[in-house]
Motif scaffolding. Sequence first.
Motif, PDB file in Angstrom:
ATOM      1  N   LYS A 104       1.071  -1.456   0.119  1.00  0.00           N
ATOM      2  CA  LYS A 104       0.016   0.110  -0.091  1.00  0.00           C
ATOM      3  C   LYS A 104       0.970   1.393  -0.046  1.00  0.00           C
ATOM      4  O   LYS A 104       0.510   2.399  -0.435  1.00  0.00           O
ATOM      5  N   THR A 116       1.445   1.565  -6.785  1.00  0.00           N
ATOM      6  CA  THR A 116       0.173   2.393  -6.592  1.00  0.00           C
ATOM      7  C   THR A 116       0.544   3.892  -6.491  1.00  0.00           C
ATOM      8  O   THR A 116       1.378   4.371  -5.646  1.00  0.00           O
ATOM      9  N   GLN A 173      -4.420   4.493  -2.891  1.00  0.00           N
ATOM     10  CA  GLN A 173      -4.426   3.126  -2.076  1.00  0.00           C
ATOM     11  C   GLN A 173      -5.750   2.341  -2.209  1.00  0.00           C
ATOM     12  O   GLN A 173      -5.564   1.163  -1.949  1.00  0.00           O
TER      13      GLN A 173
END
Length: 397
Positions: free
Chosen positions: A209, A356, A361
């Motif tokens: 993430k 990402t 996220q």
Amino acid sequence: MANQNVDVCIIGCGPSGLMLSRLLAIKGLSSIILERSKRAHVEGRIRAGVLEHGAAQTIIDSGMGERLKAERMLHDGVCFAIDGKQARVSLTAYAEGQQISVYGQHEAVRDMIAFTLENGVEIVFEAEDVALHDFETGASPSVTYQKDGREHTVSCKYIAGCDGFHGVSRKSMPQEKIKEFHRSFPFGWLGILAKAEPATDELIYARHKNGFALYSMRSSTLSRLYLQVPLDTDVADWPDEKVWNELDLRLGADAGWSVNRGEIIDKSITPLRSFVVEPMQLGRLFLAGDAAHIVPPTGAKGMNLAIADVRVLAVGLAKMINDNDVSLLNEYSQICLRRVWKAQRFSWWMTGILHTPEGAQDTYQSRIDQADLEHLLSSDCYAKIFAENYVGLPFEV
Ligand code: APR
Ligand code: PHB
């Protein structure tokens, strides 16, 4: 004013120019390489380090791969870490026994330069103001450059633009005769080279993430690692401790795993971009490697595409110059672009599923990417497609 005469004048002393010169020599053709930078600079540039099965074999078959054969790290598979949990895709199982070679590009370049000079091919380092003439319609193109305060002229039958994205060759083509395709990504890679024993036998590509990370290596004592960072990042904002902590987190902290730390001897940031020019030829000027196309490094295709291009170009030039058969040379651009666009697609896809963008996220796209990666790691069919692309698609020529 000094004059030289060769079959092919090659501009740029990277993997594409060096390999082309060697493949031409094997076919009995003469060349000269004109390089803007100093030799030490060319040999010291830290770049990527994965050779496809066929690219490694091309270097070995050309005679320039003695050290590659002895020192490369042959890998049977690659690993992925998704939010800290690791999984593996076997390359040998899914790609008919083919492996990848992990070997620094600058080491390959160093080997090729030594071999080229030993075999009597001239490389002019620090060639300034390289300019291309009469390649569009003329039967006798030439290239001029400045060296030691004098102008030199190389007369040749063909010019090979192997001078990278910022080189002079592509810029010498009239804009209206070419079409450029560009894509940029909203992040870059912070890369480090560290005196540390790799904590993994295979590469690890991580989706986390916080962003992408990659564990690679150069030897049993040198690790090469990367972190996705925002485009405007300053290296100074990433002291060593912060780099190591973030690598630990993205690569496997959730699985109780950590990277091996050591002295960081190189730290730099590279933007990610995709680029293709069509066609890759105009008259007697042929572009190869980064001069014609750039891929984000996620798919590890840069040096491999360069080698694939010059394989076609060398055979095409030899057929024309030795046998007066222009058929393959006429198809150069189409043959290369078929491979280039597949590598573009693969590199774009790998970049997408593993990165990402900041602030994204928890979005629709992030869920799709996660599903894509989970599919790859649970499906034999998908793993086969991945492995076939990663070890390198078959050469057409
Ligand atoms: N005149 C002479 N030489 C030039 C000029 C110029 N005007 N402009 C650039 N060059 C030289 C550069 O200094 C460089 O050494 O051309 C060379 C191009 O080499 P690379 O950038 O290594 O390109 P290429 O041989 O196509 O290899 C592609 O290199 O950048 C990586 O990711 C890329 O792995 C891929 C590989
Ligand atoms: C590297 O070893 O530098 C490397 C490996 C794999 C990549 C990119 C870079 O996808």
